[in-house]
Design an enzyme around this catalytic site. Structure first.
Site, mmCIF file in Angstrom:
data_model
loop_
_atom_site.group_PDB
_atom_site.id
_atom_site.type_symbol
_atom_site.label_atom_id
_atom_site.label_comp_id
_atom_site.label_asym_id
_atom_site.label_seq_id
_atom_site.Cartn_x
_atom_site.Cartn_y
_atom_site.Cartn_z
ATOM 1 N N LYS A 200 0.889 -1.250 0.001
ATOM 2 C CA LYS A 200 0.053 0.064 -0.041
ATOM 3 C C LYS A 200 0.782 1.264 0.075
ATOM 4 O O LYS A 200 0.666 2.219 -0.668
ATOM 5 C CB LYS A 200 -0.773 -0.063 1.427
ATOM 6 C CG LYS A 200 -1.933 1.091 1.355
ATOM 7 C CD LYS A 200 -2.808 1.171 2.554
ATOM 8 C CE LYS A 200 -3.468 2.443 2.749
ATOM 9 N NZ LYS A 200 -3.949 2.324 4.061
ATOM 10 N N GLU A 206 10.772 -4.246 4.121
ATOM 11 C CA GLU A 206 10.872 -6.038 3.789
ATOM 12 C C GLU A 206 10.632 -5.916 2.147
ATOM 13 O O GLU A 206 11.193 -6.680 1.401
ATOM 14 C CB GLU A 206 10.027 -6.744 4.489
ATOM 15 C CG GLU A 206 10.364 -6.869 6.053
ATOM 16 C CD GLU A 206 9.816 -5.826 6.905
ATOM 17 O OE1 GLU A 206 9.364 -4.788 6.362
ATOM 18 O OE2 GLU A 206 9.751 -6.044 8.082
ATOM 19 N N GLY A 261 -4.347 -1.740 5.699
ATOM 20 C CA GLY A 261 -3.558 -2.928 5.143
ATOM 21 C C GLY A 261 -4.347 -4.151 5.486
ATOM 22 O O GLY A 261 -4.439 -5.084 4.666
ATOM 23 N N ARG A 262 -4.667 -4.346 6.638
ATOM 24 C CA ARG A 262 -5.132 -5.553 7.183
ATOM 25 C C ARG A 262 -6.524 -5.788 6.563
ATOM 26 O O ARG A 262 -7.160 -6.907 6.844
ATOM 27 C CB ARG A 262 -5.044 -5.486 8.793
ATOM 28 C CG ARG A 262 -5.777 -4.345 9.350
ATOM 29 C CD ARG A 262 -5.164 -4.323 10.904
ATOM 30 N NE ARG A 262 -5.705 -3.280 11.672
ATOM 31 C CZ ARG A 262 -5.138 -2.333 11.876
ATOM 32 N NH1 ARG A 262 -4.007 -2.051 11.138
ATOM 33 N NH2 ARG A 262 -5.519 -1.265 12.523
ATOM 34 N N GLU A 347 -3.306 -5.911 15.651
ATOM 35 C CA GLU A 347 -2.997 -4.656 15.134
ATOM 36 C C GLU A 347 -4.220 -3.761 15.330
ATOM 37 O O GLU A 347 -3.833 -2.320 15.439
ATOM 38 C CB GLU A 347 -2.758 -4.616 13.582
ATOM 39 C CG GLU A 347 -1.497 -3.649 13.166
ATOM 40 C CD GLU A 347 -0.949 -4.052 11.660
ATOM 41 O OE1 GLU A 347 0.185 -4.465 11.639
ATOM 42 O OE2 GLU A 347 -1.911 -3.896 10.888
ATOM 43 N N HIS A 378 -2.582 -32.395 19.887
ATOM 44 C CA HIS A 378 -1.419 -33.022 20.160
ATOM 45 C C HIS A 378 -0.121 -32.341 20.795
ATOM 46 O O HIS A 378 0.867 -32.593 20.956
ATOM 47 C CB HIS A 378 -1.050 -33.878 19.321
ATOM 48 C CG HIS A 378 -2.306 -34.963 18.929
ATOM 49 N ND1 HIS A 378 -2.837 -35.934 19.693
ATOM 50 C CD2 HIS A 378 -3.264 -34.659 17.976
ATOM 51 C CE1 HIS A 378 -3.897 -36.601 19.347
ATOM 52 N NE2 HIS A 378 -4.362 -35.656 18.262
ATOM 53 N N LYS A 506 9.748 0.440 12.805
ATOM 54 C CA LYS A 506 10.542 0.807 11.550
ATOM 55 C C LYS A 506 11.506 1.966 11.576
ATOM 56 O O LYS A 506 12.446 1.579 10.978
ATOM 57 C CB LYS A 506 9.217 1.368 10.590
ATOM 58 C CG LYS A 506 8.131 -0.042 10.053
ATOM 59 C CD LYS A 506 7.167 0.853 9.140
ATOM 60 C CE LYS A 506 5.924 -0.347 9.003
ATOM 61 N NZ LYS A 506 4.806 0.242 8.155
#
Ligand code: F6P
Length: 537
Positions: A200, A206, A261-262, A347, A378, A506
């Site tokens: 965005k 990254e 973004g999410r 977030e 398990h 960041k």
């Protein structure tokens, strides 16, 4: 909302809690209709919330609080595109991304145009008319993105693998650890590979590093500079930065600042889904989400799935000290669902001040965690059953078998239902003793072993039954959780649409990188400085 009504509501709820004895076994024994009373359904999803520490009065109190919290108005504001993200002065219009029919607003028109651009692109890739630098059609797509530009499309692609087009493989690279990109591209022929740079902001460290490395790899593989546009497209709201990176204007799919973004998998961030499965599948996903939007906007609160789920979670968070929520999808293909939900929920709700900036004197978001069932049984389920914390759980079961191995589906459902049953029932000391006596243990052994076999029980859970794991129902399930999180944010009186906490990391990340390349600033804390020296030795 001023703090008083919220504080008063929490105090009232706590008082209600203290006034009663809470036993799920007794609540079920005293009401044969409990399962029917405490359930609701919408858009192909059935919610059984009867295995919760809830009475009718509890629900009434919680519903009363929605009035004080002004929830109705806030839902209207969300759908109307009001500037409800009050720290960034933006609307949060992810619901407009899944509109159906003809566009009715400027936002919907922009979405419709973007859908047309996406559909055309998908068609070109699928029919082989979009070719790479050697003239061969594209056979592999790598999405480079992180957070909301990765988790949603990655999870949906995995969930919908029966719909995948066999002629195209779709991959995801997120981590700045070079191993992620290099392990992925090691298997791919560059001339048949297309990268989607999904960001965005187009400034995420990254994504930029991975995109630069992918560009370098493509050039090294013999792609002429002027053919890079055949191998790189972008999804971004920062068109200038995407163009500066070298992506041709016609290969940039838009995003808008009114989509968080999410919440972005419904935008062109969902391009990998449309490429992997076809545009019709992506459209069905949107239709399912839209059906849940309509339910959320229109259904009475007492039958409204997202609202019920938010109220129940609010009750445990504020009054029972529940610091986490386990999310347990009993579907292998939903293995990445908890990771997607972690970003969405944590977030959004990981905040310490209310909408006006006042410090919260009540807990905000909880830790969201989980894994696909039955695998978790398990490993971590032991703590759910016998640990000292009460951890509410959401079980997600799929009605229709997800494979042709129908017998295994019966076992999967048996595992799912027996887990929530075990959490509810537990095993008392008397029951544990009886069991040990029946299996022939001595009196001394019974006395010694019984406490270890006690399972507290009375541990709450929701069970969501999804008709089918197909695009439509998946869309509906994801939108359900989006609205649950929004509602929770309204109940907490926080802004669930910003994420300033992420920003500090960041900024500091850039400073640490500068120190790696240059000098360690004298004012740094000793630990960080020492660790950096150690790593650089
Ligand atoms: O790291 C947090 C975040 O800001 C998320 O909200 C977002 O989904 C992610 O980074 C990626 O951001 P972008 O799409 O701008 O690269």
């Amino acid at each position: 909302m001023d703090a008083l009504p919220l504080a008063a509501a929490i105090a009232h709820l706590k008082q209600h809690k203290d006034q009663h004895h809470w036993s799920l076994r007794e609540l079920f024994a005293s009401d044969t209709q409990r399962a029917e009373t405490f359930s609701a359904s919408a858009a192909g999803i059935y919610l059984d919330f009867s295995k919760n520490l809830l009475r009718k009065e509890t629900l009434e109190l919680l519903l009363q609080y929605t009035e004080t919290a002004g929830l109705k108005k806030q839902i209207q504001a969300l759908f109307a595109g009001e500037s409800i993200n009050n720290t960034e002065h933006r609307p949060a219009l992810h619901t407009a991304l899944r509109f159906q029919g003809t566009p009715k607003s400027e936002h919907e028109q922009a979405v419709a145009d973007c859908r047309t651009q996406m559909a055309r692109f998908v068609e070109h890739i699928h029919n082989g008319s979009w070719t790479g630098f050697t003239g061969k059609p594209i056979r592999h797509v790598v999405n480079i993105g992180i957070g909301g530009s990765d988790l949603g499309p990655r999870m949906v692609c995995e969930a919908l693998c029966p719909w995948h087009k066999p002629e195209l493989s779709v991959h995801f690279v997120a981590n700045v650890d070079g191993a992620d990109l290099s392990d992925t591209i090691a298997r791919l022929p560059a001339d048949e590979t297309l990268f989607i740079v999904a960001s965005k902001s187009f400034s995420t460290l990254e994504t930029r590093q991975n995109a630069l490395a992918a560009r370098h790899w493509m050039l090294e593989a013999g792609c002429p500079e002027n053919a890079l546009e055949k191998h790189f497209v972008a999804v971004s709201s920062n068109i200038v930065a995407a163009q500066d990176f070298g992506i041709a204007a016609q290969n940039i799919f838009p995003m808008w600042d009114w989509v968080g973004g999410r919440y972005s998998l419904w935008s062109a961030i969902g391009l990998p889904i449309a490429l992997a499965c076809g545009f019709d599948v992506y459209s069905d996903l949107l239709a399912g989400a839209h059906a849940m939007d309509t339910h959320f906007a229109e259904a009475p609160f007492e039958q409204n799935l997202p609202i019920l789920m938010a109220l129940i979670h609010f009750w445990y968070r504020q009054c029972w000290g529940a610091g986490s929520l386990a999310v347990l999808p009993y579907a292998q293909r939903l293995a990445k669902f908890p990771a997607w939900l972690q970003q969405l929920d944590m977030e959004s709700l990981g905040k310490s001040v209310d909408r006006e900036g006042h410090a919260l004197n009540y807990p905000s978001g909880a830790v969201i965690w989980g894994a696909e069932g039955s695998n978790g049984q398990h490993s971590f389920h032991q703590l759910l059953h016998q640990g000292t914390d009460m951890i509410p759980a959401d079980f997600v079961a799929i009605k229709e078998p997800t494979s042709e191995l129908a017998e295994q589906h019966k076992w999967l459902l048996a595992c799912c239902l027996s887990q929530s049953q075990a959490l509810l029932q537990g095993k008392s000391l008397a029951e544990a003793r009886k069991e040990l006596e029946a299996s022939g243990h001595t009196h001394k052994e019974v006395h010694r072993l019984a406490p270890h076999k006690v399972i507290p029980g009375n541990r709450p859970s929701n069970t969501l039954v999804v008709d089918k794991l197909d695009p439509y129902h998946l869309g509906s399930l994801l939108a359900l959780y989006e609205h649950k999180v929004f509602t929770f944010g309204c109940l907490l009186d926080i802004n669930p649409f910003d994420q300033w906490g992420v920003e500090l990391g960041k900024v500091l990340g850039n400073a640490v990188y500068d120190a790696i390349e240059g000098e360690i600033p004298a004012e740094w804390d000793g630990s960080t400085a020492n660790l950096l020296k150690l790593l650089l030795k």
